[in-house]
Scaffold this active site. Structure first.
Site, PDB file in Angstrom:
ATOM      1  CG  ASP A   1      -6.052   4.348  -2.669  1.00  0.00           C
ATOM      2  OD1 ASP A   1      -5.863   4.218  -1.439  1.00  0.00           O
ATOM      3  OD2 ASP A   1      -5.171   4.119  -3.521  1.00  0.00           O
ATOM      4  N   GLY A   2      -6.832   6.837  -0.756  1.00  0.00           N
ATOM      5  CA  GLY A   2      -6.192   8.121  -0.430  1.00  0.00           C
ATOM      6  C   GLY A   2      -6.508   8.668   0.957  1.00  0.00           C
ATOM      7  CG  ASN A   3      -9.686   7.067   3.283  1.00  0.00           C
ATOM      8  OD1 ASN A   3     -10.109   7.813   2.419  1.00  0.00           O
ATOM      9  ND2 ASN A   3     -10.365   6.017   3.731  1.00  0.00           N
TER      10      ASN A   3
ATOM     11  CD1 TRP B   1      -8.205  14.654   2.498  1.00  0.00           C
ATOM     12  CD2 TRP B   1      -8.160  14.194   4.698  1.00  0.00           C
ATOM     13  NE1 TRP B   1      -8.987  15.578   3.132  1.00  0.00           N
ATOM     14  CE2 TRP B   1      -8.985  15.317   4.483  1.00  0.00           C
ATOM     15  CE3 TRP B   1      -7.989  13.732   5.999  1.00  0.00           C
ATOM     16  CZ2 TRP B   1      -9.637  15.983   5.527  1.00  0.00           C
ATOM     17  CZ3 TRP B   1      -8.630  14.397   7.045  1.00  0.00           C
ATOM     18  CH2 TRP B   1      -9.448  15.504   6.801  1.00  0.00           C
TER      19      TRP B   1
ATOM     20  NE  ARG C   1      -2.464   4.540   7.070  1.00  0.00           N
ATOM     21  CZ  ARG C   1      -2.378   4.684   5.750  1.00  0.00           C
ATOM     22  NH1 ARG C   1      -1.501   5.519   5.242  1.00  0.00           N
ATOM     23  NH2 ARG C   1      -3.144   3.984   4.952  1.00  0.00           N
TER      24      ARG C   1
ATOM     25  CG  ASN D   1      -6.837  -2.860   2.700  1.00  0.00           C
ATOM     26  OD1 ASN D   1      -7.901  -2.500   2.202  1.00  0.00           O
ATOM     27  ND2 ASN D   1      -5.674  -2.442   2.212  1.00  0.00           N
TER      28      ASN D   1
ATOM     29  NE  ARG E   1      -3.905  -0.528   4.320  1.00  0.00           N
ATOM     30  CZ  ARG E   1      -4.345   0.565   3.726  1.00  0.00           C
ATOM     31  NH1 ARG E   1      -4.889   1.518   4.456  1.00  0.00           N
ATOM     32  NH2 ARG E   1      -4.254   0.706   2.427  1.00  0.00           N
TER      33      ARG E   1
HETATM   34  C1  IPE Z   1      -7.298  -0.631  -2.404  1.00  0.00           C
HETATM   35  O1  IPE Z   1      -6.500   0.362  -1.896  1.00  0.00           O
HETATM   36  C2  IPE Z   1      -8.238  -1.154  -1.354  1.00  0.00           C
HETATM   37  C3  IPE Z   1      -9.277  -0.234  -0.910  1.00  0.00           C
HETATM   38  C4  IPE Z   1      -9.493   0.981  -1.365  1.00  0.00           C
HETATM   39  C5  IPE Z   1     -10.141  -0.760   0.120  1.00  0.00           C
HETATM   40  P1  IPE Z   1      -5.043   0.058  -1.312  1.00  0.00           P
HETATM   41  O2  IPE Z   1      -4.521   1.354  -0.828  1.00  0.00           O
HETATM   42  O3  IPE Z   1      -5.101  -1.048  -0.340  1.00  0.00           O
HETATM   43  O4  IPE Z   1      -4.260  -0.440  -2.604  1.00  0.00           O
HETATM   44  P2  IPE Z   1      -2.718  -0.415  -2.939  1.00  0.00           P
HETATM   45  O5  IPE Z   1      -2.003  -1.058  -1.794  1.00  0.00           O
HETATM   46  O6  IPE Z   1      -2.342   1.020  -3.091  1.00  0.00           O
HETATM   47  O7  IPE Z   1      -2.596  -1.162  -4.225  1.00  0.00           O
HETATM   48  C1  IPE Z   2      -8.149   3.724   1.290  1.00  0.00           C
HETATM   49  O1  IPE Z   2      -7.241   4.643   1.767  1.00  0.00           O
HETATM   50  C2  IPE Z   2      -8.925   3.046   2.398  1.00  0.00           C
HETATM   51  C3  IPE Z   2      -8.518   1.654   2.640  1.00  0.00           C
HETATM   52  C4  IPE Z   2      -7.643   0.981   1.961  1.00  0.00           C
HETATM   53  C5  IPE Z   2      -9.168   0.991   3.752  1.00  0.00           C
HETATM   54  P1  IPE Z   2      -5.745   4.238   2.133  1.00  0.00           P
HETATM   55  O2  IPE Z   2      -5.674   3.935   3.582  1.00  0.00           O
HETATM   56  O3  IPE Z   2      -5.243   3.187   1.233  1.00  0.00           O
HETATM   57  O4  IPE Z   2      -4.994   5.612   1.843  1.00  0.00           O
HETATM   58  P2  IPE Z   2      -3.548   5.801   1.238  1.00  0.00           P
HETATM   59  O5  IPE Z   2      -3.500   5.064  -0.064  1.00  0.00           O
HETATM   60  O6  IPE Z   2      -2.585   5.236   2.239  1.00  0.00           O
HETATM   61  O7  IPE Z   2      -3.425   7.278   1.054  1.00  0.00           O
HETATM   62 MG    MG Z   3      -4.245   3.250  -0.543  1.00  0.00          MG
END
Ligand code: IPE
Ligand code: IPE
Ligand code: MG
Length: 234
Positions: free
Chosen positions: A12-14, A17, A25, A60, A63
């Site tokens: 998580d956190g892409n 970042w 994103r 997801n 999104r």
């Molecule tokens: C969980 O992360 C799913 C993946 C890392 C693929 P999310 O970013 O989707 O989760 P929430 O929405 O913060 O719970």
């Molecule tokens: C995790 O990073 C990757 C996926 C869920 C595909 P995020 O896209 O959830 O990154 P944040 O949580 O918005 O920073």
């Molecule tokens: Mg996330």
């Protein structure tokens, strides 16, 4: 050092970042995809046997379309570029989730990559794609109910083992260590059944910044945990 057999990671956190750098994103996702190779290598070297990566959840799909399409593109590139390397390194690729939901081209590449690495035994990399734990449990319950109706199993024969056998992970041991990056303290519908007694490690590091040293820290932390499974400490 006590090494987990199975490590699962919520990458998580892409998005954050990228946001911190004023970038789209998708660039965060691209950077995140680059963190995977070192992580797989470090797990393999440490003696971990199974690594499950939460790459795309069932939720997801909500999104924006551009982000979803970009993520599917990254998955395709990963499969195209890394399959030979996985073959060479003895890595068997598996996937869990509603894989039929993936775009046809992705699904085909995934199936090809899984088929060509199926005989590898050194290490198993499992990608969770269009994965939701509740959906997995719902699918399992429906399938067990069908078996009951067909007279293949009696209601009072349903136990933990039977339920586990109907999950996508039926031939994969439960995770010993679950890592979540970016500091969120939640499971987000990941391996709910399988994580009953999994040790959880949360790091504030965002996934694109997650390096071998961070994995080693998590493994070291794990080695100091006392798993009691509801019993009494030795
Ligand atoms: C969980 O992360 C799913 C993946 C890392 C693929 P999310 O970013 O989707 O989760 P929430 O929405 O913060 O719970
Ligand atoms: C995790 O990073 C990757 C996926 C869920 C595909 P995020 O896209 O959830 O990154 P944040 O949580 O918005 O920073
Ligand atoms: Mg996330």
């Amino acid at each position: 050092m006590k090494i987990p057999t199975h490590v699962a990671i919520i990458m998580d956190g892409n998005g954050r970042w990228a946001q911190q750098r004023g970038l789209p994103r998708l660039l965060g996702h691209r950077e995140g995809a680059n963190s995977i190779r070192a992580c797989v290598e470090a797990c393999q070297q440490a003696g971990v046997q199974y690594l499950t990566l939460y790459a795309f959840s069932l939720e997801n799909w909500k999104r924006p379309m551009t982000e979803v399409t970009g993520l599917m593109g990254l998955l395709e590139s990963f499969l195209r570029e890394r399959t030979d390397e996985m073959l060479r390194k003895g890595i068997r690729l598996r996937a869990i989730g509603r894989l039929q939901d993936l775009p046809a081209s992705c699904y085909q590449l995934l199936r090809d990559s899984m088929a060509s690495t199926a005989q590898n035994q050194a290490f198993t990399l499992i990608l969770a794609l269009s994965y939701g734990s509740r959906a997995e449990i719902v699918d399992a319950v429906q399938s067990i109910a069908r078996d009951v109706k067909a007279g293949k199993i009696q209601i009072d024969q349903i136990n933990d083992q039977v339920i586990g056998d109907h999950l996508y992970t039926s031939d994969i041991p439960d995770p010993d260590l679950l890592i979540r990056t970016s500091g969120e303290m939640r499971l987000s519908n990941f391996l709910l059944w399988q994580s009953s007694y999994t040790e959880i490690y949360v790091t504030p590091k965002l996934w694109p910044d997650f390096r071998t040293t961070d994995l080693h820290k998590a493994l070291e932390d794990y080695s100091n945990r006392h798993r009691r499974y509801g019993g009494v400490a030795e």
